[in-house]
Design a protein around this motif. Structure first.
Motif, PDB file in Angstrom:
ATOM      1  N   ALA A  33       0.843  -1.191   0.000  1.00  0.00           N
ATOM      2  CA  ALA A  33       0.000   0.000   0.000  1.00  0.00           C
ATOM      3  C   ALA A  33       0.878   1.240   0.000  1.00  0.00           C
ATOM      4  O   ALA A  33       1.814   1.348   0.788  1.00  0.00           O
ATOM      5  CB  ALA A  33      -0.923  -0.004   1.223  1.00  0.00           C
ATOM      6  N   GLY A  34       0.576   2.146  -0.905  1.00  0.00           N
ATOM      7  CA  GLY A  34       1.309   3.407  -0.969  1.00  0.00           C
ATOM      8  C   GLY A  34       0.489   4.520  -0.367  1.00  0.00           C
ATOM      9  O   GLY A  34      -0.742   4.556  -0.513  1.00  0.00           O
ATOM     10  N   GLY A  35       1.173   5.429   0.332  1.00  0.00           N
ATOM     11  CA  GLY A  35       0.479   6.512   1.005  1.00  0.00           C
ATOM     12  C   GLY A  35       1.099   7.856   0.742  1.00  0.00           C
ATOM     13  O   GLY A  35       1.993   8.005  -0.103  1.00  0.00           O
ATOM     14  N   PRO A  36       0.684   8.871   1.476  1.00  0.00           N
ATOM     15  CA  PRO A  36       1.184  10.238   1.285  1.00  0.00           C
ATOM     16  C   PRO A  36       2.683  10.338   1.536  1.00  0.00           C
ATOM     17  O   PRO A  36       3.249   9.615   2.351  1.00  0.00           O
ATOM     18  CB  PRO A  36       0.392  11.051   2.329  1.00  0.00           C
ATOM     19  N   GLN A  37       3.324  11.217   0.814  1.00  0.00           N
ATOM     20  CA  GLN A  37       4.739  11.534   0.991  1.00  0.00           C
ATOM     21  C   GLN A  37       5.619  10.281   0.943  1.00  0.00           C
ATOM     22  O   GLN A  37       6.521  10.103   1.762  1.00  0.00           O
ATOM     23  CB  GLN A  37       4.962  12.293   2.307  1.00  0.00           C
ATOM     24  N   ASP A  38       5.351   9.441  -0.041  1.00  0.00           N
ATOM     25  CA  ASP A  38       6.152   8.240  -0.284  1.00  0.00           C
ATOM     26  C   ASP A  38       6.134   7.238   0.860  1.00  0.00           C
ATOM     27  O   ASP A  38       6.996   6.361   0.928  1.00  0.00           O
ATOM     28  CB  ASP A  38       7.613   8.609  -0.600  1.00  0.00           C
ATOM     29  N   SER A  39       5.184   7.351   1.767  1.00  0.00           N
ATOM     30  CA  SER A  39       5.085   6.346   2.826  1.00  0.00           C
ATOM     31  C   SER A  39       4.468   5.077   2.243  1.00  0.00           C
ATOM     32  O   SER A  39       3.777   5.119   1.221  1.00  0.00           O
ATOM     33  CB  SER A  39       4.225   6.868   3.985  1.00  0.00           C
ATOM     34  N   ALA A  40       4.730   3.953   2.878  1.00  0.00           N
ATOM     35  CA  ALA A  40       4.258   2.672   2.340  1.00  0.00           C
ATOM     36  C   ALA A  40       4.081   1.653   3.455  1.00  0.00           C
ATOM     37  O   ALA A  40       4.680   1.770   4.536  1.00  0.00           O
ATOM     38  CB  ALA A  40       5.227   2.139   1.294  1.00  0.00           C
ATOM     39  N   ILE A  41       3.253   0.639   3.165  1.00  0.00           N
ATOM     40  CA  ILE A  41       3.031  -0.472   4.087  1.00  0.00           C
ATOM     41  C   ILE A  41       3.116  -1.769   3.282  1.00  0.00           C
ATOM     42  O   ILE A  41       2.573  -1.852   2.176  1.00  0.00           O
ATOM     43  CB  ILE A  41       1.643  -0.403   4.763  1.00  0.00           C
TER      44      ILE A  41
END
Length: 491
Positions: A328-336
């Protein structure tokens, strides 16, 4: 609930014979029927064929890579029917073929020397009728009968030898060496494209001679390109990616050439069988999307009914499920990143976190924690400019593993905390309702339209567009009562 992670965690991305019977006249005839000692099955026909024996040894690896073999008697009979028609007119009557349906949502098909053909259920789901699948199989059969695998390997070897000669003669001329290598890659790519065009021509001739619509090849190339463009727009999960196009490039020129070759059989729309209705009946109920063994992604929530657990990705994240590995990709290049392993001999979760499978782990940050009564452990790690939280949870003989990544350490808590807070056991009702999406075949009524039929889909983004793509419909198509269509539904 807040979870304290002193630091961060590691980079998660370092990541298919027909037998004819005869009767003998005579009242005194008593049939003596028993199993043949030399059965006419592919494995027997291919005995002594070095290519087939090599491909047979590679089969377990292929199955492991593509989710195993998709077992469904109705769908297998459908594919066998199509393949049987093609084999009857194949240019090499000595060549036998074995087609395997792979349990993968990706759109792909490929062939190995010796006659081993593979097609994914994802491709079967996208195809509109039997003629389109015949076009794909005919194309792959041509690769086998024309020995394209050998030819490409020989061409690659020739280019490698040329590279070695240049490197030996001009050991210090790096620019000349790089230029030679680049030209070699271009020649190899052109060689491969020539093989694809040749396979198209032979495949189109094969399906036309087998009685299928020869224009199906161009139609399916167009559908795959349309679907690929649809995915590129970010409106659907890339787990159904058109991998076929990676090795079988679709271009306007190639589609035009396919239509030109098909025209030898007659005018479009007036030659060949499409096999639409019997095809749809053959795939009715077929699994669509990732295998349910890896969880069911609904919006941003992953349901794991087999182990009775669910969790949600935080707001702003877009998740994709690739047979149990969810990224999962999120805001500001964050990921899970999420996956799971078998809880086989794993003792303390704290000790497991510290056992070395996480790079850059801060062992001082490891501590036990409970998630809604579920045993868990958390830790932090760091690598270069990235910071990570690592979470493991024990549930029903499985270890669920989460890695949260962000470029700023302070951003981790706002991701990890809601993720962890969402981990909980599913209710019995939720487990009963958690059903995978499948291909369902429906009949249009007198008042139906593309929009009303598409509204019966669930579990997919942009249902109207997806309905048009999987049924091969142009914009503005007028639905006729009694027509059969595919939809994607968990109901």
């Amino acid at each position: 609930m807040n979870y304290n992670f002193p630091k961060g965690a590691p980079p998660f991305w370092l990541l298919i014979l027909m037998l004819s019977g005869c009767t003998i006249p005579g009242d005194a005839y008593e049939p003596q029927i028993g199993p043949s000692q030399t059965p006419a099955i592919v494995s027997e026909v291919q005995k002594g064929n070095t290519d087939a024996e090599l491909a047979a040894r590679q089969r377990p690896e292929i199955l492991a890579r593509f989710g195993g073999e998709y077992k469904d008697a109705k769908t297998e009979r459908l594919v066998a029917r199509i393949e049987g028609a093609l084999t009857a007119v194949d240019e090499n009557p000595q060549q036998s073929f074995r087609v395997t349906i792979l349990d993968s949502p990706t759109i792909n098909a490929f062939a190995f020397p010796g006659g081993y053909l593979y097609v994914t259920r994802g491709l079967l789901a996208l195809a509109s009728d039997a003629s389109e699948v015949a076009a794909v199989l005919g194309h792959e059969m041509a690769h086998v009968t024309e020995n394209h695998g050998y030819q490409r390997a020989q061409q690659a070897e020739t280019e490698e030898i040329a590279d070695q000669v240049v490197a030996h003669l001009f050991p210090n001329d790096r620019v000349n060496e790089l230029a030679t290598r680049a030209k070699g890659k271009m020649r190899l790519a052109a060689f491969s494209r020539l093989q694809e065009v040749q396979a198209d021509e032979i495949g189109i001739r094969t399906i036309g001679e087998a009685g299928y619509d020869p224009y199906a090849a161009a139609d399916f190339l167009t559908t795959m390109q349309t679907y690929n463009d649809f995915l590129s727009g970010g409106t659907s999960s890339s787990t159904q990616a058109v991998d076929f196009l990676a090795d079988h490039p679709s271009t306007p020129q190639r589609v035009a050439l396919a239509r030109d070759r098909a025209s030898a059989f007659g005018q479009e729309g007036k030659v060949g069988e499409r096999g639409h209705d019997y095809y749809l009946n053959g795939i009715d109920g077929m699994l669509y999307g990732p295998s349910p063994d890896g969880g069911l992604l609904r919006d941003n929530t992953l349901l794991l009914p087999q182990i009775g657990i669910r969790f949600a990705f935080p707001a702003g994240f877009t998740a994709e499920n690739d047979n149990g590995v969810v990224q999962a990709g999120g805001p500001q290049d964050s990921a899970i990143r999420y996956d799971s392993i078998s809880d086989d001999g794993i003792g303390s979760l704290s000790d497991y976190l510290s056992s070395g499978w996480v790079t850059g782990l801060d062992k001082e940050s490891v501590h036990q924690v409970s998630f809604q009564g579920l045993e868990g452990a958390v830790a932090s790690a760091a690598s270069d400019q990235w910071f990570f939280d690592v979470v493991v949870v024990r549930a029903n003989k499985k270890i669920l593993r989460f890695i949260v990544a962000a470029q700023k350490r302070d951003a981790l808590a706002s991701i990890t905390t809601p993720l962890c807070d969402s981990i909980r056991k599913m209710t019995d009702a939720e487990i009963n309702d958690a059903k995978p999406t499948r291909i369902r075949v429906i009949t249009a009524g007198p008042n139906d339209s593309v929009d009303t039929l598409a509204s019966r889909m669930d579990g997919v983004a942009s249902p109207v567009e997806m309905f048009q793509i999987i049924n091969g419909l142009p914009d503005g198509y007028a639905v006729h009562p009694g027509e059969l269509f595919k939809i994607i539904s968990s109901r």
